[in-house]
Every structure is written in C-alpha cells, then in structure tokens.
Design a protein around this motif. Structure first.
Motif, mmCIF file in Angstrom:
data_model
loop_
_atom_site.group_PDB
_atom_site.id
_atom_site.type_symbol
_atom_site.label_atom_id
_atom_site.label_comp_id
_atom_site.label_asym_id
_atom_site.label_seq_id
_atom_site.Cartn_x
_atom_site.Cartn_y
_atom_site.Cartn_z
ATOM 1 N N ALA A 49 1.010 -1.379 -0.250
ATOM 2 C CA ALA A 49 -0.233 -0.151 -0.240
ATOM 3 C C ALA A 49 0.771 1.370 0.020
ATOM 4 C CB ALA A 49 -1.273 -0.547 1.365
ATOM 5 N N ASP A 50 1.412 0.962 0.808
ATOM 6 C CA ASP A 50 3.100 2.473 1.169
ATOM 7 C C ASP A 50 3.681 2.437 -0.550
ATOM 8 O OD1 ASP A 50 2.053 2.949 3.406
ATOM 9 O OD2 ASP A 50 4.001 2.068 4.160
ATOM 10 N N GLN A 51 3.958 1.346 -1.049
ATOM 11 C CA GLN A 51 4.591 2.053 -2.333
ATOM 12 C C GLN A 51 3.596 1.690 -3.687
ATOM 13 O OE1 GLN A 51 6.404 -2.258 -2.569
ATOM 14 N NE2 GLN A 51 8.537 -1.422 -1.700
ATOM 15 N N THR A 52 2.525 1.739 -2.914
ATOM 16 C CA THR A 52 1.289 2.204 -4.212
ATOM 17 C C THR A 52 1.427 3.841 -3.863
ATOM 18 O OG1 THR A 52 0.371 -0.346 -4.393
ATOM 19 C CG2 THR A 52 -0.920 1.941 -4.856
ATOM 20 N N VAL A 53 1.669 3.981 -2.999
ATOM 21 C CA VAL A 53 0.946 5.482 -2.441
ATOM 22 C C VAL A 53 2.358 6.668 -2.765
ATOM 23 C CG1 VAL A 53 1.099 7.588 -1.020
ATOM 24 C CG2 VAL A 53 -0.283 5.224 -0.726
ATOM 25 N N ASP A 54 2.912 5.748 -2.920
ATOM 26 C CA ASP A 54 4.905 6.771 -3.468
ATOM 27 C C ASP A 54 4.821 6.481 -4.972
ATOM 28 O OD1 ASP A 54 5.722 6.743 -1.438
ATOM 29 O OD2 ASP A 54 7.258 4.934 -1.409
ATOM 30 N N LEU A 55 3.753 6.160 -5.526
ATOM 31 C CA LEU A 55 4.296 4.768 -7.194
ATOM 32 C C LEU A 55 2.638 6.139 -7.469
ATOM 33 C CD1 LEU A 55 4.632 4.319 -10.153
ATOM 34 C CD2 LEU A 55 2.816 2.958 -9.622
ATOM 35 N N LEU A 56 1.821 6.730 -6.373
ATOM 36 C CA LEU A 56 0.343 7.580 -7.223
ATOM 37 C C LEU A 56 1.028 9.019 -6.359
ATOM 38 C CD1 LEU A 56 -2.517 6.185 -5.675
ATOM 39 C CD2 LEU A 56 -2.297 6.253 -8.011
ATOM 40 N N ASP A 57 1.993 9.010 -5.745
ATOM 41 C CA ASP A 57 2.510 10.559 -5.514
ATOM 42 C C ASP A 57 3.725 10.688 -6.484
ATOM 43 O OD1 ASP A 57 1.028 10.874 -3.540
ATOM 44 O OD2 ASP A 57 2.829 10.012 -2.279
ATOM 45 N N PHE A 58 4.303 10.219 -7.405
ATOM 46 C CA PHE A 58 5.634 10.194 -8.963
ATOM 47 C C PHE A 58 4.190 10.748 -9.493
ATOM 48 C CE2 PHE A 58 6.718 8.448 -12.500
ATOM 49 C CZ PHE A 58 8.788 9.549 -12.645
#
Length: 178
Positions: A49-58
């Motif tokens: 979930a956190d890495q998904t957020v990182d990708l979305l933020d990117f």
C-alpha cells in the motif's frame, strides 16, 4: 504408469512447493496480522500500500495509505477520497507462490530456476503495485466502473502477466522446452 510419470512428477513437485510456501506464508500472516482490538495488516500488505502511494505521488496524485480501523485492510485515498483498499490478497504473495510452484514443477537448471523465480516474482510484485495504483486512479475517476475494473480488468492484468511468464519459462528455460 510409465506413460504418465512426467505428469505425476510435475504434480508432486508443484503441490509440494505450493503447500510448503503456502504454509510458510500462512505462518507469517498469523504472526504479523492483528484481528482483535485494533486491526493491523501484515507488514507486506502495508508495504505494498505504501509503495502504491509512492507511485501515485510520483504521478502527481495526492494520496495516502491508512490502516483501516474496522477490518484487515489498508485504505488508499486519492485527494482525500477513499478510493480502494489493499487486503492480504492484493499484496501479490499468493500469486507469487503459485508462480514459483509452477516454475519449480517445470524446473530447468537449478541456476535458471532460482534466477527466473526471483526475477519473475519481483516483476509480478512491481506489476501488482502498478495495477493497484491504476485501479485506484480509475476508481477515483470512474467510480461507477469499480466492479468491472476490480473483478475483470485488473485480475486479467496480473494473471495474464503470470501466464505470460509461465509460457516464456516453459518455452525458453525449462527442461521441457522443445
């Protein structure tokens, strides 16, 4: 019986690998999740979930991931709107176990089997994070399409990826290639 020896051997290797890896993963889940009192997902689910957020933020989405207080899931928010949840089944571990069991059952050389299992698992993991991020964005933009996207399109992406990796393995690297 000799005629079916390869099939029987494949099934034994597949199910033995699958059940060993599944038992290890189940043990991990029992130790890392909390279902009583305050809910807490397994760390791998939270990491996904956190890495998904990182990708979305990117990609410019203001997003966040928060432990759901009433269930074993992590809420994904985009621009403050609850769009999706990441549950244990979304973290890709179960499908990676299935993938590895197949690779071991159709083994090639030990080196090729190990390398392909590791690289294929990493590829599946990365594709899965991209899939969750894309699903969250699509649900954010088209909430009326949620059921179609979640139940048909996005499983097709992850299972299609695994199937493609299996085909490549059998045709290029396994001892069963023609």
């Amino acid at each position: 019986m000799k005629k079916h020896k390869n099939v029987v051997f494949f099934l034994i290797k597949f199910f033995a690998t699958y059940f060993i890896l599944f038992a290890i993963y189940s043990s991990y889940l029992q130790r890392s999740q909390t279902k009583v009192g305050q809910f807490k997902t397994a760390s791998i689910t939270t990491i996904v979930a956190d890495q998904t957020v990182d990708l979305l933020d990117f990609f410019g989405y203001d997003s966040g991931a928060y432990q759901h207080k009433e269930e074993l899931s992590v809420k994904l928010l985009i621009h403050g709107k609850y769009t999706a949840r990441v549950i244990e089944g979304c973290n890709s571990v179960s499908i990676i176990i299935l993938f590895v069991a197949f690779i071991v059952a159709f083994a090639g050389s030990l080196k090729a089997t190990i390398i392909y299992s590791v690289l294929g698992s990493l590829f599946i993991y990365v594709i899965n994070i991209a899939r969750i991020a894309f699903l969250a964005v699509m649900i954010y933009k088209y909430p009326e399409k949620q059921e179609f996207l979640h139940n048909l399109v996005f499983p097709a992406l992850i299972y299609g990826t695994v199937f493609l990796l299996w085909v490549i393995w059998v045709n290029k690297f396994s001892n069963y290639k023609r």
